[in-house]
Enzyme design. Sequence first.
Site: not given
Length: 212
Positions: A42, A134
Amino acid sequence: MTTPVIETLRADQALVVVRASRIEDPVALCHALAAGGIRTVELTYTTPGLTDLLADVAARADDDIVVGAGTVVTADQARSALAAGARFLVTPGLPPEAAEIVAAGHAAGAAVVLGALTPTEVLAATALGADAVKIFPARAVGPRYFSDLRGPFPEVALIPSGGVDDDNAAEFLRAGAIAVTAGTSVVQPADVDEARWEQITTNAARFRAALR
């Protein structure tokens, strides 16, 4: 929802979020991480020139590298990242444009991971169509919180982020997370600045070993 990105996360049980003021060679960085066993990376909007970095990885990295965009807070950011080759999007929470971000991601065939903390936010994220949620900051709640969330949300793909390291990563997995997010314990900004790719590979391999 299962997507190729989520399946890769389930297989590796880890992804890395890179926080760096600059990344001169994102392809070398991704290859160094993959060599250590972490293929999902990411890159975030807190790093200048994110879309150029994503495009470089999409064009030159090995096919098994899965690169995405993090700290996505607007639909415009989502669309720009997707156009540059991002295969997944991650938000730090539930931004006002979360529904548009999910729609843009799914229209492009990308996975969308929405950020949340409370059960109410997890419920909202799943209602919006998030492929995974998340939980941030994970250090604030600890692994036992994930066990508690499994009760009402047994089918939700949960990923802890923030404060996950070699010492506690396996606990989060045992508590029900599908994967854990590594940060500076694997990718130190100084290692990126100095192109210390072997060190990053070593860190990634150590982190993966800690999951078993």
